[in-house]
Design a protein around this motif. Sequence first.
Motif, PDB file in Angstrom:
ATOM      1  N   GLY A 286       0.781  -1.224   0.000  1.00  0.00           N
ATOM      2  CA  GLY A 286       0.000   0.000   0.000  1.00  0.00           C
ATOM      3  C   GLY A 286       0.814   1.275   0.000  1.00  0.00           C
ATOM      4  O   GLY A 286       0.260   2.374  -0.082  1.00  0.00           O
ATOM      5  N   ASN A 287       2.117   1.176   0.087  1.00  0.00           N
ATOM      6  CA  ASN A 287       2.990   2.356   0.128  1.00  0.00           C
ATOM      7  C   ASN A 287       4.192   2.087  -0.760  1.00  0.00           C
ATOM      8  O   ASN A 287       5.287   1.790  -0.281  1.00  0.00           O
ATOM      9  N   GLY A 315      -2.748   7.196  -1.480  1.00  0.00           N
ATOM     10  CA  GLY A 315      -1.730   6.382  -0.825  1.00  0.00           C
ATOM     11  C   GLY A 315      -0.686   7.227  -0.138  1.00  0.00           C
ATOM     12  O   GLY A 315      -0.394   8.352  -0.536  1.00  0.00           O
ATOM     13  N   PRO A 316      -0.090   6.741   0.933  1.00  0.00           N
ATOM     14  CA  PRO A 316       0.936   7.484   1.646  1.00  0.00           C
ATOM     15  C   PRO A 316       2.206   7.572   0.828  1.00  0.00           C
ATOM     16  O   PRO A 316       2.543   6.682   0.071  1.00  0.00           O
ATOM     17  N   ALA A 343      -5.381  -3.843   5.332  1.00  0.00           N
ATOM     18  CA  ALA A 343      -5.659  -2.413   5.531  1.00  0.00           C
ATOM     19  C   ALA A 343      -4.653  -1.560   4.779  1.00  0.00           C
ATOM     20  O   ALA A 343      -5.017  -0.544   4.172  1.00  0.00           O
ATOM     21  N   TRP A 344      -3.377  -1.957   4.815  1.00  0.00           N
ATOM     22  CA  TRP A 344      -2.370  -1.187   4.096  1.00  0.00           C
ATOM     23  C   TRP A 344      -2.618  -1.222   2.591  1.00  0.00           C
ATOM     24  O   TRP A 344      -2.571  -0.199   1.911  1.00  0.00           O
ATOM     25  N   GLN A 353     -10.785  -6.061  -3.962  1.00  0.00           N
ATOM     26  CA  GLN A 353      -9.746  -6.753  -4.719  1.00  0.00           C
ATOM     27  C   GLN A 353      -8.853  -7.601  -3.826  1.00  0.00           C
ATOM     28  O   GLN A 353      -8.385  -8.652  -4.231  1.00  0.00           O
ATOM     29  N   GLY A 354      -8.561  -7.122  -2.627  1.00  0.00           N
ATOM     30  CA  GLY A 354      -7.619  -7.829  -1.766  1.00  0.00           C
ATOM     31  C   GLY A 354      -8.304  -8.932  -0.975  1.00  0.00           C
ATOM     32  O   GLY A 354      -9.387  -8.740  -0.433  1.00  0.00           O
ATOM     33  N   GLN A 355      -7.698 -10.068  -0.920  1.00  0.00           N
ATOM     34  CA  GLN A 355      -8.252 -11.198  -0.180  1.00  0.00           C
ATOM     35  C   GLN A 355      -7.165 -11.810   0.677  1.00  0.00           C
ATOM     36  O   GLN A 355      -6.107 -12.201   0.189  1.00  0.00           O
TER      37      GLN A 355
END
Length: 357
Positions: A286-287, A315-316, A343-344, A353-355
Amino acid sequence: MDSITQAVLGAALQGTLLGRIQGRRALVYGAALATLPDLDVIIRYADPVSQMTYHRGFSHSVFVLTALAALLAWLVNRAWPDKGYTLSRLFLTFWLVLVTHPVLDAFTVYGTQLLWPLHVTPQSWAAVFIIDPVYTVPLLVAVAYAAVRGTHARALRFMAVALVLSTTYLGLGLASRTLAEHRFQAALDAKGVTVSEVRAVPMAFNSLVWRVLAKAPDGVYYEGVSSLLDRQSPEMLRLNRNLSLAQVLANDPLHQRLRWFTDDWLRYDQVGDRLVVTDLRMGTPGNYTFRFDMARKGEQGRWQTQQPAVHTVSGPRDLFDGQALRLIWRRIVFQQPPLPLAAWTARIATPGQGQVE
């Protein structure tokens, strides 16, 4: 690696090999020469994709640097024939100081074109993080000792030992990466998941906890975390690279160059009216360090490629996020509770999308 590390590595090498002749000046000369390959950063390109993919190019080529070392050795030997130098010792010193710079860079994940001008995938061995105190500190201490006390026999031995330790650490990093990849592959095999490629990259400032990526043939990829101290299977997410969006960029030469440079570890996302291409190799879930806007959807709903721009909206952007770093460092030892990967990753993922696997 960072500039301080490259400088102290060059200083330690030249100090060890020429310190008896040049004294403390060998440390200064070695540090300056070792940073020379990174002067390619002063070249400005029209877009961030070119800026990324042409860095660590010709100036990091072992062919170019070998020729430069030979030229410098000949010039120094000719200009100062009575200093006690031999041409072979000068060449060996200059060659090691110059060539170890790109070789050390190749031990990180970014990508280094060691064989330029040959058009092969840049070397990215991913054994150490781009800043790793365990590698740098012994060299820094040894060089500082020599700078204060002088390049006498004890200082030369100290620098030689630091060079051996730092080189050994690189080898341990490669072994750790291999172990992380094997563990991740075993976890996927246990789930009955078939993947085409697995690669691990070190997480921030250490070589104990690894972010691991795996490509599946259907455009899905898995992203997870594994520590050398784990007793259970690594946690992981099943995500989509969204390869259908890549068709928009099928004829874009900069996209093709980005695929080549990253060995096609790319993900595609629609963020608003923009097509964002993410290099999955660098960063944390996520970053990610490199994200580019490469196409825009017009009023009629048709995609149009554009000159790439750095994506900064979602996004960070801060690699040194204190809370995330504390969790990552805790993860070295403790596997429970697991890192909040879902979460990230949700910070850039399309909802759903994320699983978690």
